[in-house]
Design a protein around this motif. Structure first.
Motif, PDB file in Angstrom:
ATOM      1  N   ARG A  72     -17.871  13.240  29.095  1.00  0.00           N
ATOM      2  CA  ARG A  72     -18.313  13.837  27.833  1.00  0.00           C
ATOM      3  C   ARG A  72     -16.665  14.708  27.045  1.00  0.00           C
ATOM      4  NH1 ARG A  72     -23.340  15.403  30.065  1.00  0.00           N
ATOM      5  NH2 ARG A  72     -24.753  14.593  28.903  1.00  0.00           N
ATOM      6  N   GLU A  73     -15.795  14.860  28.367  1.00  0.00           N
ATOM      7  CA  GLU A  73     -14.504  15.845  27.963  1.00  0.00           C
ATOM      8  C   GLU A  73     -13.555  14.186  27.264  1.00  0.00           C
ATOM      9  OE1 GLU A  73     -10.993  18.575  29.678  1.00  0.00           O
ATOM     10  OE2 GLU A  73     -12.976  18.036  31.121  1.00  0.00           O
ATOM     11  N   LEU A  74     -13.541  13.373  28.117  1.00  0.00           N
ATOM     12  CA  LEU A  74     -12.847  12.136  27.825  1.00  0.00           C
ATOM     13  C   LEU A  74     -13.642  11.403  26.439  1.00  0.00           C
ATOM     14  CD1 LEU A  74     -10.209  10.264  28.717  1.00  0.00           C
ATOM     15  CD2 LEU A  74     -12.065   8.526  29.849  1.00  0.00           C
ATOM     16  N   ALA A  75     -14.378  12.137  26.401  1.00  0.00           N
ATOM     17  CA  ALA A  75     -14.731  11.348  24.720  1.00  0.00           C
ATOM     18  C   ALA A  75     -14.796  12.106  23.424  1.00  0.00           C
ATOM     19  CB  ALA A  75     -16.559  11.089  24.751  1.00  0.00           C
ATOM     20  N   GLN A  76     -14.853  13.624  24.014  1.00  0.00           N
ATOM     21  CA  GLN A  76     -13.857  14.323  23.388  1.00  0.00           C
ATOM     22  C   GLN A  76     -12.641  14.635  22.739  1.00  0.00           C
ATOM     23  OE1 GLN A  76     -16.107  17.897  24.864  1.00  0.00           O
ATOM     24  NE2 GLN A  76     -18.161  16.583  24.351  1.00  0.00           N
ATOM     25  N   ALA A  77     -11.681  14.167  23.403  1.00  0.00           N
ATOM     26  CA  ALA A  77     -10.418  13.825  23.695  1.00  0.00           C
ATOM     27  C   ALA A  77     -10.199  13.377  22.184  1.00  0.00           C
ATOM     28  CB  ALA A  77      -9.999  13.252  24.735  1.00  0.00           C
ATOM     29  N   ALA A  78      -8.346  13.423  21.686  1.00  0.00           N
ATOM     30  CA  ALA A  78      -8.006  13.226  20.652  1.00  0.00           C
ATOM     31  C   ALA A  78      -8.672  11.570  20.320  1.00  0.00           C
ATOM     32  CB  ALA A  78      -6.649  13.067  20.103  1.00  0.00           C
ATOM     33  N   VAL A  79      -8.153  11.095  19.290  1.00  0.00           N
ATOM     34  CA  VAL A  79      -8.465  10.126  18.714  1.00  0.00           C
ATOM     35  C   VAL A  79      -7.365   9.241  19.576  1.00  0.00           C
ATOM     36  CG1 VAL A  79      -8.369   7.824  17.080  1.00  0.00           C
ATOM     37  CG2 VAL A  79      -9.047  10.271  16.152  1.00  0.00           C
ATOM     38  N   GLY A  80      -8.527   8.350  20.743  1.00  0.00           N
ATOM     39  CA  GLY A  80      -6.729   7.470  20.900  1.00  0.00           C
ATOM     40  C   GLY A  80      -7.417   7.629  22.600  1.00  0.00           C
ATOM     41  N   VAL A  81      -7.298   8.620  23.068  1.00  0.00           N
ATOM     42  CA  VAL A  81      -7.122   8.874  24.761  1.00  0.00           C
ATOM     43  C   VAL A  81      -7.665   7.953  25.558  1.00  0.00           C
ATOM     44  CG1 VAL A  81      -6.991  10.864  26.271  1.00  0.00           C
ATOM     45  CG2 VAL A  81      -6.535  11.058  24.399  1.00  0.00           C
ATOM     46  N   GLN A  82      -9.128   8.017  25.216  1.00  0.00           N
ATOM     47  CA  GLN A  82     -10.183   7.189  26.154  1.00  0.00           C
ATOM     48  C   GLN A  82     -10.031   6.007  25.969  1.00  0.00           C
ATOM     49  OE1 GLN A  82     -14.831   7.601  24.335  1.00  0.00           O
ATOM     50  NE2 GLN A  82     -15.173   6.940  26.710  1.00  0.00           N
ATOM     51  N   GLN A  83      -9.708   5.437  25.336  1.00  0.00           N
ATOM     52  CA  GLN A  83      -9.282   3.921  24.963  1.00  0.00           C
ATOM     53  C   GLN A  83      -7.849   3.657  26.022  1.00  0.00           C
ATOM     54  OE1 GLN A  83     -10.130   5.750  21.751  1.00  0.00           O
ATOM     55  NE2 GLN A  83     -12.189   4.381  22.589  1.00  0.00           N
ATOM     56  N   LEU A  84      -6.622   5.023  26.347  1.00  0.00           N
ATOM     57  CA  LEU A  84      -5.787   4.610  26.820  1.00  0.00           C
ATOM     58  C   LEU A  84      -6.748   4.553  28.064  1.00  0.00           C
ATOM     59  CD1 LEU A  84      -3.434   6.785  24.731  1.00  0.00           C
ATOM     60  CD2 LEU A  84      -3.074   4.663  24.825  1.00  0.00           C
ATOM     61  N   ALA A 133      -3.562  -1.013  21.580  1.00  0.00           N
ATOM     62  CA  ALA A 133      -5.454   1.027  21.987  1.00  0.00           C
ATOM     63  C   ALA A 133      -5.051   1.476  21.119  1.00  0.00           C
ATOM     64  CB  ALA A 133      -5.094   1.094  23.515  1.00  0.00           C
ATOM     65  N   LEU A 134      -4.474   1.889  21.270  1.00  0.00           N
ATOM     66  CA  LEU A 134      -4.129   3.509  20.111  1.00  0.00           C
ATOM     67  C   LEU A 134      -4.897   3.304  18.942  1.00  0.00           C
ATOM     68  CD1 LEU A 134      -3.914   6.285  20.088  1.00  0.00           C
ATOM     69  CD2 LEU A 134      -1.607   6.176  19.775  1.00  0.00           C
ATOM     70  N   GLY A 135      -3.627   1.786  18.512  1.00  0.00           N
ATOM     71  CA  GLY A 135      -4.110   1.206  16.545  1.00  0.00           C
ATOM     72  C   GLY A 135      -5.814   1.212  16.583  1.00  0.00           C
ATOM     73  N   LEU A 136      -6.477   0.752  17.717  1.00  0.00           N
ATOM     74  CA  LEU A 136      -7.837   0.359  17.354  1.00  0.00           C
ATOM     75  C   LEU A 136      -8.664   1.240  17.331  1.00  0.00           C
ATOM     76  CD1 LEU A 136     -10.182  -2.017  17.310  1.00  0.00           C
ATOM     77  CD2 LEU A 136     -10.310  -2.254  20.081  1.00  0.00           C
ATOM     78  N   ALA A 137      -8.365   2.223  18.497  1.00  0.00           N
ATOM     79  CA  ALA A 137      -8.776   3.796  18.334  1.00  0.00           C
ATOM     80  C   ALA A 137      -9.012   3.861  16.471  1.00  0.00           C
ATOM     81  CB  ALA A 137      -9.157   4.323  19.206  1.00  0.00           C
ATOM     82  N   ARG A 138      -8.247   4.529  16.638  1.00  0.00           N
ATOM     83  CA  ARG A 138      -7.173   4.767  15.035  1.00  0.00           C
ATOM     84  C   ARG A 138      -8.502   4.015  13.679  1.00  0.00           C
ATOM     85  NH1 ARG A 138      -1.006   6.367  15.792  1.00  0.00           N
ATOM     86  NH2 ARG A 138      -1.539   9.105  16.933  1.00  0.00           N
ATOM     87  N   VAL A 139      -8.305   3.293  14.347  1.00  0.00           N
ATOM     88  CA  VAL A 139      -9.504   1.990  12.599  1.00  0.00           C
ATOM     89  C   VAL A 139     -10.055   2.047  12.974  1.00  0.00           C
ATOM     90  CG1 VAL A 139      -9.128  -0.429  12.213  1.00  0.00           C
ATOM     91  CG2 VAL A 139      -7.014   0.336  12.599  1.00  0.00           C
ATOM     92  N   LEU A 140     -10.664   2.027  14.267  1.00  0.00           N
ATOM     93  CA  LEU A 140     -12.048   2.287  14.080  1.00  0.00           C
ATOM     94  C   LEU A 140     -13.130   3.826  13.974  1.00  0.00           C
ATOM     95  CD1 LEU A 140     -13.232  -0.385  17.371  1.00  0.00           C
ATOM     96  CD2 LEU A 140     -13.674  -0.628  15.068  1.00  0.00           C
ATOM     97  N   MET A 141     -12.273   4.504  14.215  1.00  0.00           N
ATOM     98  CA  MET A 141     -13.187   5.788  13.930  1.00  0.00           C
ATOM     99  C   MET A 141     -13.444   6.330  12.616  1.00  0.00           C
ATOM    100  SD  MET A 141     -13.198   7.367  16.770  1.00  0.00           S
ATOM    101  CE  MET A 141     -13.767   9.345  15.802  1.00  0.00           C
ATOM    102  N   PRO A 142     -14.914   6.361  12.760  1.00  0.00           N
ATOM    103  CA  PRO A 142     -15.247   6.368  11.278  1.00  0.00           C
ATOM    104  C   PRO A 142     -14.646   7.745   9.992  1.00  0.00           C
ATOM    105  CG  PRO A 142     -16.729   6.735  12.771  1.00  0.00           C
ATOM    106  CD  PRO A 142     -15.663   7.115  13.345  1.00  0.00           C
ATOM    107  N   ASP A 143     -14.808   6.940   8.889  1.00  0.00           N
ATOM    108  CA  ASP A 143     -13.664   8.199   7.978  1.00  0.00           C
ATOM    109  C   ASP A 143     -15.625   8.198   7.324  1.00  0.00           C
ATOM    110  OD1 ASP A 143     -12.915   8.983   6.062  1.00  0.00           O
ATOM    111  OD2 ASP A 143     -12.481   7.364   4.889  1.00  0.00           O
ATOM    112  N   ARG A 144     -15.311   9.799   7.567  1.00  0.00           N
ATOM    113  CA  ARG A 144     -16.978  10.058   6.664  1.00  0.00           C
ATOM    114  C   ARG A 144     -16.674  10.657   5.599  1.00  0.00           C
ATOM    115  NH1 ARG A 144     -20.224   8.599  10.164  1.00  0.00           N
ATOM    116  NH2 ARG A 144     -20.059   9.360  12.978  1.00  0.00           N
ATOM    117  N   ALA A 145     -15.415  10.771   5.115  1.00  0.00           N
ATOM    118  CA  ALA A 145     -15.480  10.905   3.493  1.00  0.00           C
ATOM    119  C   ALA A 145     -15.290   9.984   2.882  1.00  0.00           C
ATOM    120  CB  ALA A 145     -14.147  11.651   3.294  1.00  0.00           C
TER     121      ALA A 145
END
Length: 365
Positions: A72-84, A133-145
């Motif tokens: 859970r803590e890893l999943a809540q880290a900043a975008v890309g950390v889990q993927q890295l 890996a970091l680029g993929l995480a950033r692309v896939l994060m949902p844009d709620r706005a």
């Protein structure tokens, strides 16, 4: 003479505390993981901090230190950390397997595992793969706005490809697809979460087992064409891969890459094209490969490979949770892996953020 394959799984099966325990018990694994994570830290520092919780300790200090994160803590880290973290674990595990058993004859890439496989094959440096890996995480994060309703859910189903497609049709959902075929008796479905819920309800009524994978975004869905284009653009803005020095078989491409392949386009294809593990394993078997080892702390890909290769005489290495680290890192396990998802709905979220102490068999997306 064994003809070996290292298998690189996708994101659904990354038990981070198993990684920590294995590294604590095995000096070679710990050494390789630390080296890889330091290379990643050096690269990410050059292209901008992720703002992750690892702080000054970096990935190695955080993941392998005295107080490692849970899932859970890893999943809540900043975008890309889990993927890295996942990417680095696969590369470090591969290096340990090479040290212990010698270099493999081929690599098998499944979804997100394409990035680590291309690194292991020498097409990318560790740093270049980390950028991807970091680029993929950033692309896939949902844009709620934006209000965009992307197909952001994945569900594991204990049915084969044809039965899964028929179940989707009976549910009457227009946007759910078979995103991954894991074995003759297991698939991953992708689509909007509300439509996946309808398929899951019908599956339960018909006696099938279905469990939602705890991932922050979807994949392997034809509607992710915008994200695919953005990911390919991000890849082209970074280092271009060289030619792999080892054969790389892709579960998405369904074949071994050649010198004519545009590897950046093929990596981006994972967002919109399905992965078909039985098909690519049949090709590896036809090409004479006999021994398979999973590059990472998970077990799902190895168990699916065992189901796919049943009856071929192949050996699939298992990651066992006992104290025999050499067994965890590649002892042969016969092809009598469990054939069904086992009571997934009753399992708590484990340290990896995936259902259960033993991850779902196909949770390697």
């Amino acid at each position: 003479m064994p003809v070996s394959v290292h298998m690189f799984p996708g994101q659904g099966d990354f038990p981070v505390q198993t990684l920590y325990r294995a590294a604590a018990e095995d000096g070679a694994l710990r050494r390789h993981l630390r080296a890889v994570y330091r290379e990643i830290d050096d690269e990410i520092g050059e292209i901008g901090e992720t703002g992750d919780k690892s702080g000054a300790a970096g990935l190695a200090g955080w993941l392998l230190g005295e107080n490692p994160p849970g899932g859970r803590e890893l999943a809540q880290a900043a975008v890309g950390v889990q993927q890295l973290a996942h990417y680095g674990a696969a590369v470090g595990w591969h290096r340990t397997l090479v040290e212990r058993h010698g270099p493999p004859d081929a690599l098998l890439a499944v979804s997100f595992g394409e990035l680590a496989a291309l690194t292991a094959a020498g097409a990318w440096t560790v740093g270049a793969g980390a950028r991807a890996a970091l680029g993929l995480a950033r692309v896939l994060m949902p844009d709620r706005a934006s209000g965009e309703r992307a197909p952001d859910g994945l569900t594991l189903l204990d049915r084969g490809e044809a039965a899964a497609a028929a179940l989707i049709a009976r549910a009457g959902t227009g946007r759910v697809v078979v995103g991954c075929v894991n074995s003759p008796v297991e698939c991953v479905l992708g689509g909007p979460v509300e439509e996946l819920a309808a398929v899951e309800r019908l599956a339960a009524e018909e006696g099938a087992q279905a469990v939602r994978l705890r991932l922050p975004f979807g994949s392997h869905h034809p509607e992710l064409f915008r994200q695919r284009a953005e990911f390919e653009a991000a890849l082209r803005a970074g280092p271009h891969p060289g030619r792999p020095v080892l054969p790389v078989y892709s579960a998405v491409a369904g074949r071994c890459y050649t010198g004519q392949d545009d590897l950046l386009a093929r990596a981006a294809d994972c967002l919109v094209r399905p992965a078909h593990l039985p098909r690519v394993l049949a090709l590896l078997d036809a090409h004479g490969h006999t021994h398979y080892r999973e590059a990472g702390p998970g077990t799902a890909l190895g168990r699916n490979a065992a189901d796919c290769l049943r009856g071929t005489g192949a050996h699939v290495a298992g990651h066992l949770t006992g104290t025999d680290t050499s067994t965890r890192l590649g002892a042969d396990v016969r092809l009598d892996a469990p054939a069904r998802i086992d009571a997934l709905a009753r399992l708590d979220v484990d340290a990896a953020g995936s259902p259960g102490g033993h991850p779902p068999k196909g949770a390697h997306r």
